[in-house]
Design a protein around this motif. Structure first.
Motif, PDB file in Angstrom:
ATOM      1  N   UNK A 166      -8.522  -3.176  -3.428  1.00  0.00           N
ATOM      2  CA  UNK A 166      -8.953  -2.054  -2.172  1.00  0.00           C
ATOM      3  C   UNK A 166      -7.964  -1.106  -2.370  1.00  0.00           C
ATOM      4  N   UNK A 167      -6.463  -1.604  -2.304  1.00  0.00           N
ATOM      5  CA  UNK A 167      -5.562  -0.466  -2.049  1.00  0.00           C
ATOM      6  C   UNK A 167      -5.312   0.481  -3.055  1.00  0.00           C
ATOM      7  N   UNK A 168      -5.778   0.001  -4.528  1.00  0.00           N
ATOM      8  CA  UNK A 168      -5.662   1.115  -5.532  1.00  0.00           C
ATOM      9  C   UNK A 168      -6.747   1.943  -5.399  1.00  0.00           C
ATOM     10  N   UNK A 200       0.700  -1.119   0.167  1.00  0.00           N
ATOM     11  CA  UNK A 200      -0.213   0.070   0.186  1.00  0.00           C
ATOM     12  C   UNK A 200       1.043   1.180   0.064  1.00  0.00           C
ATOM     13  N   UNK A 201       1.896   1.314   1.013  1.00  0.00           N
ATOM     14  CA  UNK A 201       2.739   2.391   0.896  1.00  0.00           C
ATOM     15  C   UNK A 201       3.582   2.576  -0.085  1.00  0.00           C
ATOM     16  N   UNK A 236     -15.357 -10.855  -4.494  1.00  0.00           N
ATOM     17  CA  UNK A 236     -15.122 -10.025  -3.186  1.00  0.00           C
ATOM     18  C   UNK A 236     -14.589  -8.501  -3.838  1.00  0.00           C
ATOM     19  N   UNK A 237     -13.825  -8.526  -4.872  1.00  0.00           N
ATOM     20  CA  UNK A 237     -13.091  -7.343  -5.258  1.00  0.00           C
ATOM     21  C   UNK A 237     -14.395  -6.550  -5.901  1.00  0.00           C
ATOM     22  N   UNK A 238     -15.147  -7.122  -6.512  1.00  0.00           N
ATOM     23  CA  UNK A 238     -16.315  -6.504  -7.133  1.00  0.00           C
ATOM     24  C   UNK A 238     -17.117  -5.873  -6.110  1.00  0.00           C
ATOM     25  N   UNK A 239     -17.375  -6.506  -5.040  1.00  0.00           N
ATOM     26  CA  UNK A 239     -18.284  -6.017  -3.914  1.00  0.00           C
ATOM     27  C   UNK A 239     -17.744  -4.774  -3.608  1.00  0.00           C
ATOM     28  N   UNK A 288     -15.313  -2.959  -5.033  1.00  0.00           N
ATOM     29  CA  UNK A 288     -15.455  -1.937  -5.892  1.00  0.00           C
ATOM     30  C   UNK A 288     -16.684  -0.876  -6.055  1.00  0.00           C
ATOM     31  N   UNK A 289     -17.904  -2.036  -5.960  1.00  0.00           N
ATOM     32  CA  UNK A 289     -18.893  -1.385  -5.810  1.00  0.00           C
ATOM     33  C   UNK A 289     -19.341  -0.392  -4.623  1.00  0.00           C
ATOM     34  N   UNK A 290     -18.955  -0.741  -3.284  1.00  0.00           N
ATOM     35  CA  UNK A 290     -18.957   0.073  -2.186  1.00  0.00           C
ATOM     36  C   UNK A 290     -18.015   1.250  -2.436  1.00  0.00           C
ATOM     37  N   UNK A 291     -16.989   1.035  -2.909  1.00  0.00           N
ATOM     38  CA  UNK A 291     -16.237   2.638  -3.053  1.00  0.00           C
ATOM     39  C   UNK A 291     -16.765   3.465  -4.034  1.00  0.00           C
ATOM     40  N   UNK A 292     -17.225   2.878  -5.100  1.00  0.00           N
ATOM     41  CA  UNK A 292     -18.004   3.551  -6.047  1.00  0.00           C
ATOM     42  C   UNK A 292     -19.302   4.262  -5.578  1.00  0.00           C
ATOM     43  N   UNK A 293     -19.980   3.589  -4.812  1.00  0.00           N
ATOM     44  CA  UNK A 293     -21.311   4.320  -4.125  1.00  0.00           C
ATOM     45  C   UNK A 293     -20.870   5.243  -2.747  1.00  0.00           C
TER      46      UNK A 293
END
Length: 258
Positions: A44-46, A1-2, A95-98, A100-105
């Motif tokens: 999620x890091x991205x 991440x860093x 899980x990545x798709x979930x 992504x959807x959370x971050x988008x919303x």
């Protein structure tokens, strides 16, 4: 991440394409934790770094056609179908798709925020792929080593496509995202027409016909892990809203790959 944060800080990207992954179902059984770390937490890091990087206007997150909860049916999966996965690879992509959807919303829904989409491609083949436990590289290696190609799941149906097909789709989508914004946010399938949805054994027999070389030995699933039998993608959304269509039939895909 860093380390990623440092890269973003130095490069100040306008556009992010996230394609990094642990991309093999077989390896996901050997290293499930690492698979989730790379495919789910890595995504999620991205997303979180994009959230903190003012220069980013758009981002395309590449997941997989295997992100869908496979029901074993013959119907192609649509972008509105549910996510899930039996094997760790598929589950990590679902899980990545979930995420992504959370971050988008949560963070990317306002007009001034970056436009974020996820893309799900069919089974991609083409020059340059030399990974282990992939059907086409394994076939080429079997010829070089003068050994039969071992096939564990000969009648599994997959949506085969040449790598240039989805890449063109990603670039076309990216252009729309930059020019027209959040209207093109969301999930997108990129796959072949139904004629390219063929069993593994048919694909390899076509390779053998074109080269005149190679032998096949069906060994069954010796590792006793689960693999889905049928996987098809519905590409109506990309065709309708992007004007994208696949160009290559299965024989042209094989010829280009060879």
């Amino acid at each position: 991440y860093n380390k990623l944060k440092e890269i973003f800080l130095k490069s100040k990207p306008d556009f992010v394409f996230h394609l990094a992954a642990q991309a093999l179902v077989t390896d996901s059984y050997d290293n499930p934790r690492v698979t989730f770390e790379i495919n789910t937490q890595g995504t999620i890091n991205i997303l979180d770094i994009i959230r903190q990087t003012p220069s980013v206007q758009a981002g395309i997150m590449v997941t997989s056609d295997k992100c869908y909860e496979n029901k074993g049916w013959i119907y192609p999966y649509r972008e509105i179908d549910s996510f899930g996965g039996y094997d760790p690879y598929s589950a990590s992509k679902g899980a990545a798709e979930i995420a992504i959807s959370s971050y988008v919303r949560s963070f990317f829904s306002k007009n001034e925020s970056p436009t974020i989409s996820s893309v799900r491609a069919g089974n991609v083949i083409g020059g340059g792929d030399w990974a282990k436990n992939r059907i086409v590289p394994d076939y080429i290696r079997s010829i070089e080593e003068n050994k039969p190609l071992l096939i564990r799941n000969p009648y599994a149906i997959r949506p085969w496509q040449h790598v240039l097909e989805p890449l063109y789709g990603y670039l076309l989508l990216g252009t729309k995202m930059l020019n027209e914004g959040h209207e093109f946010q969301g999930g997108w399938n990129f796959g072949p027409f139904y004629q390219n949805h063929v069993p593994v054994i048919e694909l390899i027999n076509k390779f053998i016909e074109k080269t005149g070389r190679g032998l096949v030995k069906i060994v069954g699933n010796s590792n006793l892990f689960y693999e889905t039998q049928v996987l098809k993608l519905d590409i109506s959304k990309a065709m309708h809203y992007l004007g994208w269509t696949p160009k290559l039939n299965i024989d042209e895909v094989i010829q280009l790959t060879l």
